[in-house]
Design an enzyme around this catalytic site. Structure first.
Site, PDB file in Angstrom:
ATOM      1  N   LYS A 166      35.402  -4.939  -9.243  1.00 49.89           N
ATOM      2  CA  LYS A 166      35.995  -4.316  -9.873  1.00 49.89           C
ATOM      3  C   LYS A 166      37.320  -4.699  -9.489  1.00 49.89           C
ATOM      4  CE  LYS A 166      34.013   0.577  -8.554  1.00 49.89           C
ATOM      5  NZ  LYS A 166      33.573   1.528  -7.759  1.00 49.89           N
ATOM      6  N   ASP A 219      38.739   7.278  -9.143  1.00 46.79           N
ATOM      7  CA  ASP A 219      37.659   8.017  -9.609  1.00 46.79           C
ATOM      8  C   ASP A 219      37.357   9.731  -9.928  1.00 46.79           C
ATOM      9  OD1 ASP A 219      35.597   6.470  -8.575  1.00 46.79           O
ATOM     10  OD2 ASP A 219      35.940   6.296  -6.752  1.00 46.79           O
ATOM     11  N   GLN A 264      34.771   3.387  -1.354  1.00 50.96           N
ATOM     12  CA  GLN A 264      33.441   2.811  -2.014  1.00 50.96           C
ATOM     13  C   GLN A 264      32.377   3.451  -1.401  1.00 50.96           C
ATOM     14  OE1 GLN A 264      32.997   0.673  -5.382  1.00 50.96           O
ATOM     15  NE2 GLN A 264      30.301   1.355  -4.461  1.00 50.96           N
TER      16      GLN A 264
HETATM   17  N1  LIG Z   1      33.531   5.227  -5.268  1.00 51.90           N
HETATM   18  C1  LIG Z   1      32.753   5.412  -6.116  1.00 51.90           C
HETATM   19  N2  LIG Z   1      31.573   4.636  -5.548  1.00 51.90           N
HETATM   20  C2  LIG Z   1      30.218   4.845  -6.307  1.00 51.90           C
HETATM   21  C3  LIG Z   1      30.395   4.569  -7.775  1.00 51.90           C
HETATM   22  C4  LIG Z   1      31.690   4.994  -8.148  1.00 51.90           C
HETATM   23  O1  LIG Z   1      31.940   5.584  -8.811  1.00 51.90           O
HETATM   24  N3  LIG Z   1      32.708   5.385  -7.140  1.00 51.90           N
HETATM   25  N4  LIG Z   1      29.729   4.965  -8.651  1.00 51.90           N
HETATM   26  C5  LIG Z   1      28.543   4.346  -7.968  1.00 51.90           C
HETATM   27  C6  LIG Z   1      28.290   2.283  -7.717  1.00 51.90           C
HETATM   28  N5  LIG Z   1      29.314   2.388  -8.954  1.00 51.90           N
HETATM   29  C7  LIG Z   1      30.338   2.068  -8.405  1.00 51.90           C
HETATM   30  O2  LIG Z   1      31.021   2.141  -7.763  1.00 51.90           O
HETATM   31  C8  LIG Z   1      28.866   1.615 -10.192  1.00 51.90           C
HETATM   32  C9  LIG Z   1      27.572   0.386  -9.906  1.00 51.90           C
HETATM   33  C10 LIG Z   1      26.731  -0.469 -10.775  1.00 51.90           C
HETATM   34  C11 LIG Z   1      27.727  -0.814 -11.331  1.00 51.90           C
HETATM   35  C12 LIG Z   1      27.124  -1.794 -12.457  1.00 51.90           C
HETATM   36  O3  LIG Z   1      27.862  -2.385 -13.115  1.00 51.90           O
HETATM   37  N6  LIG Z   1      26.488  -1.811 -12.553  1.00 51.90           N
HETATM   38  C13 LIG Z   1      25.778  -3.621 -13.066  1.00 51.90           C
HETATM   39  C14 LIG Z   1      24.563  -3.927 -12.421  1.00 51.90           C
HETATM   40  C15 LIG Z   1      25.187  -4.853 -11.040  1.00 51.90           C
HETATM   41  C16 LIG Z   1      24.389  -4.931  -9.940  1.00 51.90           C
HETATM   42  O4  LIG Z   1      24.175  -6.878 -10.508  1.00 51.90           O
HETATM   43  O5  LIG Z   1      24.054  -5.042  -9.522  1.00 51.90           O
HETATM   44  C17 LIG Z   1      25.228  -3.220 -14.625  1.00 51.90           C
HETATM   45  O6  LIG Z   1      24.360  -2.137 -14.313  1.00 51.90           O
HETATM   46  O7  LIG Z   1      24.915  -3.390 -15.377  1.00 51.90           O
HETATM   47  C18 LIG Z   1      29.064  -0.786 -11.699  1.00 51.90           C
HETATM   48  C19 LIG Z   1      29.426   0.105 -10.522  1.00 51.90           C
HETATM   49  C20 LIG Z   1      27.832   4.472  -6.367  1.00 51.90           C
HETATM   50  N7  LIG Z   1      29.667   4.580  -5.704  1.00 51.90           N
END
Ligand SMILES: Nc1nc2c(c(=O)[nH]1)N[C@@H](CN(C=O)c1ccc(C(=O)N[C@@H](CCC(=O)O)C(=O)O)cc1)CN2
Length: 300
Positions: free
Chosen positions: A58, A125, A102
């Site tokens: 982020k 969020d 987060q």
């Molecule tokens: N405050 C928040 N917490 C959480 C959220 C949220 O939207 N706000 N969502 C999830 C986690 N999340 C964002 O925070 C999130 C999950 C996955 C990815 C992402 O880009 N994943 C990549 C792989 C990354 C890796 O190597 O692990 C992909 O899928 O290509 C971004 C954001 C729970 N908590």
């Protein structure tokens, strides 16, 4: 099936890059007009590996589009009262346009209490009950990032949703419940008939087989198997579970909620993990921050 030979892949990474390029152009215009650039703050409690990665990404995404960013890190023994005090500081900091806490938080902290403490106009969020309520009522709102990212991804891929039967698996506050509401809205990019399935749903596989669009958001690796998907369906995989794998340098592999090898040959379109929904979550967070900075939803 290898990712490189699959032609039905929905490229969330590229779509997120396109959105970030659009945001960067807006930020450049703000700068050129002598205006303040949007500023996102993130609170990270503890050292969960996944959370560390997401928050780092982020911050990097903010740099990419020209936003200012602030990362506030706390140990996992921070008390709920101390965390609420930090939230209140950000609520009153005129420099910060939007912020996130987060998730997940340590067990001794009530996430609902923390989310409710965030001022709705800074809740980028889109988790605050005010934003969720406005979304349900069809009023302008800061929309939750993963659900709005899924809708945006379908739209930008030219995937028709109107009149389609969408089966959402999982009823979390972050993804399953809000995406089922968004997809059912009377919008050009939605208008689905939605079935929301969860742990008590009977005949889950049978219901899934009736879906034109499947959204898997249960956090159980490879839960959706080939026998649950109708040939030609669109499959959106929201899962990103780290599964231990000693053969990998990182010590884990990332698994989606869909058994990709079984489902990809059947699907007309499918999101990969990684590179599908995850990058869209971050792009939509940036878009919310831009909207908050511009006072688009809650005029300043
Ligand atoms: N405050 C928040 N917490 C959480 C959220 C949220 O939207 N706000 N969502 C999830 C986690 N999340 C964002 O925070 C999130 C999950 C996955 C990815 C992402 O880009 N994943 C990549 C792989 C990354 C890796 O190597 O692990 C992909 O899928 O290509 C971004 C954001 C729970 N908590």
């Amino acid at each position: 099936m290898s990712l490189t030979t699959t032609s039905n892949l929905i490229d969330g990474k590229q779509t997120a890059e396109d959105i970030k390029a659009e945001i960067a152009a807006e930020v450049a215009a703000l700068k050129a007009a002598g205006k303040k650039v949007p500023h996102l703050a993130a609170i990270l409690v503890g050292h969960d590996g996944g959370s560390e990665t997401y928050v780092r990404n982020k911050v990097l995404a903010c740099e990419r589009v020209g936003f200012a960013s602030t990362l506030l890190r706390y140990e996992d023994d921070i008390t709920e009262a101390e965390l609420l005090a930090k939230v209140d500081e950000l609520n009153h900091d005129p420099e910060i346009d939007g912020f996130i806490v987060q998730l997940p938080l340590p067990k001794h902290i009530d996430p609902e209490k923390v989310i409710e403490a965030i001022r709705p106009e800074k809740d980028v969020d889109g988790f605050h009950p005010m934003n969720i309520g406005r979304m349900v009522a069809g009023l302008p709102a800061l929309l939750p990032a993963t659900p709005s990212g899924i809708v945006e991804l379908l739209a930008r891929q030219g995937i028709k949703t109107s009149g389609k039967h969408c089966v959402v698996i999982g009823r979390s506050n972050i993804v399953g419940t809000p995406v089922s509401i968004l997809l059912a809205k009377n919008l050009d990019t939605a208008n689905c008939t939605v079935t929301l399935c969860h742990s008590r749903t009977q005949n889950l596989a049978e219901i899934c087989r009736t879906a034109d669009i499947v959204v898997a958001a249960i956090g159980r690796p490879e839960f959706v198997t080939g026998d649950m998907v109708r040939p030609g369906a669109v499959v959106i995989d929201v899962g990103t579970t780290r599964v231990a794998d000693a053969t990998k340098k990182s010590g884990y592999v990332l698994k989606g909620d869909v058994n990709f090898a079984e489902v990809a040959p059947l699907a007309s379109a499918i999101t990969p993990v990684p590179g599908g929904v995850g990058p869209m979550t971050i792009a939509m967070l940036l878009l919310n921050t831009l909207r908050a900075a511009k006072g688009e939803i809650y005029p300043r």
